[in-house]
Scaffold this motif. Structure first.
Motif, PDB file in Angstrom:
ATOM      1  N   LEU A 110       0.835  -1.210   0.000  1.00 22.64           N
ATOM      2  CA  LEU A 110       0.000   0.000   0.000  1.00 22.64           C
ATOM      3  C   LEU A 110       0.866   1.255   0.000  1.00 22.64           C
ATOM      4  O   LEU A 110       0.572   2.229  -0.699  1.00 22.64           O
ATOM      5  N   ILE A 114      -0.093   3.641  -3.116  1.00 23.03           N
ATOM      6  CA  ILE A 114      -1.137   4.584  -2.706  1.00 23.03           C
ATOM      7  C   ILE A 114      -0.538   5.930  -2.317  1.00 23.03           C
ATOM      8  O   ILE A 114       0.410   6.006  -1.531  1.00 23.03           O
ATOM      9  N   ASP A 118      -5.951   8.713  -2.277  1.00 22.23           N
ATOM     10  CA  ASP A 118      -6.362   7.621  -3.164  1.00 22.23           C
ATOM     11  C   ASP A 118      -7.352   6.703  -2.450  1.00 22.23           C
ATOM     12  O   ASP A 118      -7.235   6.452  -1.240  1.00 22.23           O
ATOM     13  N   GLU A 119      -8.282   6.172  -3.207  1.00 25.02           N
ATOM     14  CA  GLU A 119      -9.269   5.246  -2.655  1.00 25.02           C
ATOM     15  C   GLU A 119      -8.840   3.797  -2.900  1.00 25.02           C
ATOM     16  O   GLU A 119      -8.307   3.464  -3.958  1.00 25.02           O
ATOM     17  N   VAL A 120      -9.102   2.953  -1.901  1.00 25.50           N
ATOM     18  CA  VAL A 120      -8.812   1.529  -2.004  1.00 25.50           C
ATOM     19  C   VAL A 120     -10.089   0.769  -1.681  1.00 25.50           C
ATOM     20  O   VAL A 120     -10.654   0.926  -0.583  1.00 25.50           O
ATOM     21  N   VAL A 134      -4.798   0.897   5.085  1.00 28.11           N
ATOM     22  CA  VAL A 134      -5.059   1.906   4.049  1.00 28.11           C
ATOM     23  C   VAL A 134      -4.968   3.304   4.643  1.00 28.11           C
ATOM     24  O   VAL A 134      -4.348   4.211   4.072  1.00 28.11           O
ATOM     25  N   GLY A 139      -4.491   6.688   2.542  1.00 25.38           N
ATOM     26  CA  GLY A 139      -5.543   6.309   1.609  1.00 25.38           C
ATOM     27  C   GLY A 139      -6.914   6.338   2.263  1.00 25.38           C
ATOM     28  O   GLY A 139      -7.053   6.524   3.465  1.00 25.38           O
ATOM     29  N   THR A 167     -10.266   6.005  -7.337  1.00 24.25           N
ATOM     30  CA  THR A 167      -9.929   4.629  -6.969  1.00 24.25           C
ATOM     31  C   THR A 167      -8.566   4.259  -7.542  1.00 24.25           C
ATOM     32  O   THR A 167      -8.307   4.430  -8.728  1.00 24.25           O
ATOM     33  N   LYS A 168      -7.707   3.703  -6.692  1.00 23.78           N
ATOM     34  CA  LYS A 168      -6.333   3.359  -7.104  1.00 23.78           C
ATOM     35  C   LYS A 168      -6.076   1.853  -7.037  1.00 23.78           C
ATOM     36  O   LYS A 168      -5.251   1.338  -7.796  1.00 23.78           O
ATOM     37  N   ALA A 169      -6.760   1.163  -6.118  1.00 22.29           N
ATOM     38  CA  ALA A 169      -6.459  -0.251  -5.913  1.00 22.29           C
ATOM     39  C   ALA A 169      -7.655  -0.969  -5.300  1.00 22.29           C
ATOM     40  O   ALA A 169      -8.569  -0.343  -4.754  1.00 22.29           O
ATOM     41  N   CYS A 195     -10.740  -4.342 -12.831  1.00 24.06           N
ATOM     42  CA  CYS A 195      -9.496  -3.685 -12.413  1.00 24.06           C
ATOM     43  C   CYS A 195      -8.652  -3.271 -13.612  1.00 24.06           C
ATOM     44  O   CYS A 195      -8.071  -2.172 -13.639  1.00 24.06           O
TER      45      CYS A 195
END
Length: 402
Positions: A110, A114, A118-120, A134, A139, A167-169, A195
């Motif tokens: 992470l 991240i 950033d959103e996870v 996170v 995040g 959203t990143k991950a 994804c």
């Protein structure tokens, strides 16, 4: 005095560890308590692994190693993954990072991908530490709820609905802690497609991959093709497969670029993982895997017994977990009831009352974003499981609402 870190102050303690600490305190006081809280195999580390550690000490293999792990262990991990998953899952040692447990690997992953804000996305019920990990890197955890009716598995459509430009991950966990859900290949491919479509990193926590029951085949994210592999960080370790929780060895398989950055973080923070533990891990990963199968068979027998007992008790229920060693017990019918003089309005109320009165430690579902549930582990002896079920029956019999 200047203010402490805002991020640090917002990090919460693990509810798993908190309940386990209460359990151990009661046990230290001499109380007859049984623990079903900590996710830890009750088997001892196999003798051949312990002997490898002893030999490492005798050979004075006790100094710093390369920050991201010794080459021997990295190669062993690559060989084991390829043997288990096939040629599609071929990795090289340059793509492997070894660190102090799979949880630390998740943090490093992470930290690598991240940036603040950033959103996870995290499917829930989900492992308690995902949310805080996170937040620890700045995040924003985004909850993707699943239902018991779906087997606690998200669909591609549900994932698509929560993806935003921020959203990143996505973190996937199969087999899942706490539900035991195992994602079938078709579902996993459809989730991976989302994804790839949105150019998201995939953190696939597969620490329980050795614990899949029955005839259900296991599919890893690592075998889903090059577009998945280029954005994948595969997380695993030796804790569950070889009963080595306290040895603290986890590892990641990923791209060389990501592996290099994760390795840099290791070198500037914890430094190399324990040298002796790495030698022990090499033995576990390279030796016969027969004991892994023996443990899996024992866990399956315990799972089947626990599930049958729970579903025979009025007011509670559960579905059959497909992997890992946990059962999510549905207590929604108990909410609003008074048991042993305690009004049960949440999983936390139930867990506290059951620990203090029934002398059984469970984890409330709220920590997994699963209100109305509590988690049992069947990583416990059959004797303790039978006694735990008996205590559950006696505890629920105290309800004044029946």
């Amino acid at each position: 005095m200047k203010e402490l870190s805002v991020i640090a102050k917002n990090v919460q303690a693990s509810p798993t560890m908190a309940i386990d600490a209460m359990f151990k305190q009661l046990k230290a006081e001499g109380q007859d308590v049984i623990g079903f809280a900590a996710g830890e195999p009750d088997f001892n580390t196999p003798d051949h692994i312990k002997e490898a550690a002893i030999q490492a000490i005798k050979e004075n293999f006790t100094r710093y190693t390369p920050a991201s792990g010794i080459l021997e262990l990295k190669q062993a991990v690559c060989d084991r993954v390829r043997e288990n998953l096939g040629a599609e899952a071929a990795y090289t040692p340059e793509q492997v990072v070894v660190s102090s447990g799979a949880k630390h690997i998740l943090y490093l992953a992470l930290r690598t991908v991240i940036s603040p804000g950033d959103e996870v996305v995290i499917p829930t019920p989900g492992y308690v530490s995902y949310f805080e990990l996170v937040r620890m890197v700045g995040g924003i955890p985004i909850i993707l709820p699943t239902t018991e009716e779906s087997g606690f598995k998200p669909s591609a459509e549900e994932l698509e609905a929560v993806v935003t430009p921020k959203t990143k991950a996505v973190i996937f966990n199969s087999p899942c802690n706490p539900t035991g859900a195992v994602y079938e290949e078709e579902r996993l491919r459809s989730l991976a497609d989302v994804c790839v479509k949105h150019d998201l990193y995939i953190l696939s926590d597969e620490i329980y991959d050795c614990l899949v029951y029955g005839e259900k085949p296991y599919t890893s994210m690592a075998v889903l093709g090059p577009q998945v592999r280029e954005r994948l960080i595969l997380v695993n370790g030796v804790s569950k497969a070889y009963a080595m929780t306290g040895w603290r060895i986890g590892y990641a398989l990923t791209t060389e670029e990501i592996a290099k950055i994760m390795s840099n973080y290791v070198s500037q923070s914890t430094g190399s993982p324990c040298a002796v533990s790495q030698r022990a891990a090499v033995e576990g990963v390279t030796a016969s895997q027969e004991l892994v199968g023996t443990m899996r068979m024992a866990f399956q027998e315990r799972r089947d017994y626990m599930v049958s007992r729970i579903n025979a008790i009025e007011g509670v229920s559960c579905i059959l977990p497909e992997g890992a060693f946990y059962v999510m017990m549905n207590i929604k019918k108990l909410l609003g009831m008074t048991i042993g003089g305690v009004k049960i309005e949440s999983g936390e109320d139930f867990a506290k009352a059951f620990l203090t009165q029934g002398k059984v430690a469970l984890i409330p579902g709220e920590g997994f974003c699963a209100p109305g549930y509590v988690r049992w582990t069947y990583a416990a002896s059959m004797e303790n499981i039978k006694e735990g079920m008996d205590r559950l029956e006696r505890f629920l019999a105290q309800s004044t609402d029946r």
